[in-house]
Design an enzyme around this catalytic site. Structure first.
Site, mmCIF file in Angstrom:
data_model
loop_
_atom_site.group_PDB
_atom_site.id
_atom_site.type_symbol
_atom_site.label_atom_id
_atom_site.label_comp_id
_atom_site.label_asym_id
_atom_site.label_seq_id
_atom_site.Cartn_x
_atom_site.Cartn_y
_atom_site.Cartn_z
ATOM 1 N N SER A 64 0.795 -1.237 0.000
ATOM 2 C CA SER A 64 0.000 0.000 0.000
ATOM 3 C C SER A 64 0.820 1.277 0.000
ATOM 4 O O SER A 64 0.264 2.364 -0.157
ATOM 5 C CB SER A 64 -0.945 0.018 1.193
ATOM 6 O OG SER A 64 -1.999 -0.868 0.948
ATOM 7 N N LYS A 67 0.332 3.406 -2.929
ATOM 8 C CA LYS A 67 -0.835 4.302 -3.028
ATOM 9 C C LYS A 67 -0.396 5.773 -3.034
ATOM 10 O O LYS A 67 -1.075 6.629 -3.589
ATOM 11 C CB LYS A 67 -1.824 4.015 -1.887
ATOM 12 C CG LYS A 67 -2.492 2.622 -2.000
ATOM 13 C CD LYS A 67 -3.363 2.298 -0.806
ATOM 14 C CE LYS A 67 -4.288 1.104 -0.967
ATOM 15 N NZ LYS A 67 -3.748 -0.232 -0.868
ATOM 16 N N TYR A 192 -4.062 -2.127 -10.145
ATOM 17 C CA TYR A 192 -3.882 -1.946 -8.695
ATOM 18 C C TYR A 192 -2.948 -3.026 -8.112
ATOM 19 O O TYR A 192 -2.022 -2.721 -7.352
ATOM 20 C CB TYR A 192 -5.261 -1.983 -8.017
ATOM 21 C CG TYR A 192 -5.214 -2.076 -6.513
ATOM 22 C CD1 TYR A 192 -4.936 -0.962 -5.735
ATOM 23 C CD2 TYR A 192 -5.439 -3.295 -5.862
ATOM 24 C CE1 TYR A 192 -4.879 -1.051 -4.353
ATOM 25 C CE2 TYR A 192 -5.376 -3.391 -4.487
ATOM 26 C CZ TYR A 192 -5.094 -2.268 -3.727
ATOM 27 O OH TYR A 192 -5.023 -2.365 -2.361
ATOM 28 N N TYR A 242 -4.493 3.647 8.170
ATOM 29 C CA TYR A 242 -5.850 3.105 8.356
ATOM 30 C C TYR A 242 -6.404 3.474 9.727
ATOM 31 O O TYR A 242 -6.261 4.612 10.150
ATOM 32 C CB TYR A 242 -5.864 1.575 8.122
ATOM 33 C CG TYR A 242 -4.979 1.181 6.977
ATOM 34 C CD1 TYR A 242 -5.298 1.591 5.685
ATOM 35 C CD2 TYR A 242 -3.813 0.454 7.162
ATOM 36 C CE1 TYR A 242 -4.487 1.276 4.621
ATOM 37 C CE2 TYR A 242 -2.995 0.132 6.100
ATOM 38 C CZ TYR A 242 -3.333 0.545 4.834
ATOM 39 O OH TYR A 242 -2.518 0.243 3.785
ATOM 40 N N VAL A 260 1.198 -3.789 3.810
ATOM 41 C CA VAL A 260 1.168 -5.083 4.509
ATOM 42 C C VAL A 260 2.416 -5.930 4.275
ATOM 43 O O VAL A 260 2.574 -6.979 4.892
ATOM 44 C CB VAL A 260 -0.091 -5.939 4.196
ATOM 45 C CG1 VAL A 260 -1.331 -5.383 4.854
ATOM 46 C CG2 VAL A 260 -0.270 -6.159 2.723
HETATM 47 N N1 GLN Z 1 -2.374 -5.375 -1.916
HETATM 48 C C1 GLN Z 1 -2.909 -5.260 -0.607
HETATM 49 C C2 GLN Z 1 -4.415 -5.423 -0.645
HETATM 50 O O1 GLN Z 1 -5.011 -4.931 -1.534
HETATM 51 C C3 GLN Z 1 -2.539 -3.945 -0.027
HETATM 52 C C4 GLN Z 1 -3.009 -3.740 1.386
HETATM 53 C C5 GLN Z 1 -2.032 -3.039 2.275
HETATM 54 O O2 GLN Z 1 -0.832 -2.963 2.046
HETATM 55 N N2 GLN Z 1 -2.529 -2.577 3.381
HETATM 56 O O3 GLN Z 1 -5.023 -6.029 0.179
#
Ligand code: GLN
Length: 311
Positions: A64, A67, A192, A242, A260
């Site tokens: 993420s 992003k 994505y 988050y 993650v």
């Molecule tokens: N690729 C992961 C997902 O879409 C990204 C989530 C994350 O890093 N928090 O679930």
């Protein structure tokens, strides 16, 4: 003046001995194989000097954190129109939550939760084919990191997300039903997942974050306007972790974005761009030791943005 090299080395040493390391993500199968004992830290200072320790040159899945780069590209492509389709408020919910989309008519709370990033990908696909958008992202992070060709997308990770990303599919289809996804859902998700599957080291990531410490510029080249860089930092502070974003601001006080894969990119505007990696996660899906290391770094350097500045 803090001896940053020394502090970075000390923190890496302390993290090596930590017993409680969090839980490595397993819902994306290839991520489950990453050893929990890894720890890397890289700090790029405003003057260009770089301090690293531990596994700072080992690549990991940035997930993420991508992003942030996707938002930067999309703001460059469509400008402030983007904010008609994505909000700017912390969600207070999990990164992959669907609940708010019902009452908020398919408009995700912010670009740093999955739903928001999926809309950002859709915006990029308004002008590009998925292959072009993925190529553009790869060129962008390589250029930001000053790294010609070693940064790659891990196809095994992208494929695993494609095979198991049922929640993301639900999010995208749900937003499509509200009219907030315009391109083919499969193409949006493919883009994505490839962004999430970028593999980078702490050193590369900290280098790539330099534009956010320098008001949108890097090495004399403007990546994004100053006001957008400031706003991306503001969103990283309020939404980058988050439902754990408030605690991150409380403990660390820097704009930051987690993934993650266990990475965190943090920015001390005007001072440093920082990347930390440790694969074990806390309940909210953020690196447990990554946060602890950043907390110690800001305590010892005084880099929190809430620290009174003299002058
Ligand atoms: N690729 C992961 C997902 O879409 C990204 C989530 C994350 O890093 N928090 O679930």
């Amino acid at each position: 003046m803090a001896d940053v090299g020394r502090i970075v080395a000390d923190i890496a040493g302390e993290m090596r001995g930590e017993e409680h390391r969090g839980k490595v993500a397993s819902y994306i199968p290839p991520l489950a194989c990453v050893p929990a004992d890894k720890f890397g830290l890289a700090v790029v200072m405003a003057d260009g000097s770089v301090h690293t320790a531990g596994d700072a040159d080992q690549t990991f899945s940035i997930q993420s954190i991508s992003k942030v780069f996707a938002l930067t590209l999309a703001l460059g492509a469509v400008g402030d129109q983007l904010w008609k389709r994505v909000g700017r408020e912390p969600s207070g919910s999990a990164f992959n939550s669907i609940v708010q989309l019902e009452t908020e008519h398919g408009i995700p709370r912010n670009p740093f939760i999955n739903a928001g990033a999926i809309v950002v990908c859709d915006l990029l696909l308004g002008r590009l084919q998925p292959r072009e958008a993925i190529g553009q992202m790869l060129r962008f992070v390589r250029e930001l990191a000053g790294d010609d060709d070693t940064i790659r997308i891990d196809e095994t990770v992208a494929q695993a997300e494609q095979d198991t990303g049922f929640r993301n599919m639900a999010l995208a289809n749900y937003m499509r039903a509200f009219g907030n996804i315009h391109s083919d859902v499969g193409m949006v998700l493919g883009t994505y997942f490839h962004f999430c599957a970028l593999a980078m080291s702490c050193r590369q990531l900290a280098m790539a974050g330099r534009y956010l410490m320098h008001g949108g510029r890097v090495e004399g080249h403007r990546v994004i306007t100053e006001s957008r860089a400031r706003r991306i930092n503001a969103l990283m502070m309020s939404c980058g972790h988050y439902d754990n974003s408030g605690d991150f601001a409380f403990r660390i006080g820097l704009p930051g974005k987690s993934g993650v894969g266990g990475g965190i990119l943090a920015v001390a505007p005007g001072i440093a761009s920082i990347a930390v990696w440790s694969p074990g996660l806390n309940e909210a899906g953020n690196s447990h030791l990554g946060q602890l290391a950043l907390e110690r770094l800001v305590q010892r350097t005084g880099w929190s943005v809430f620290e009174p500045r003299v002058g």
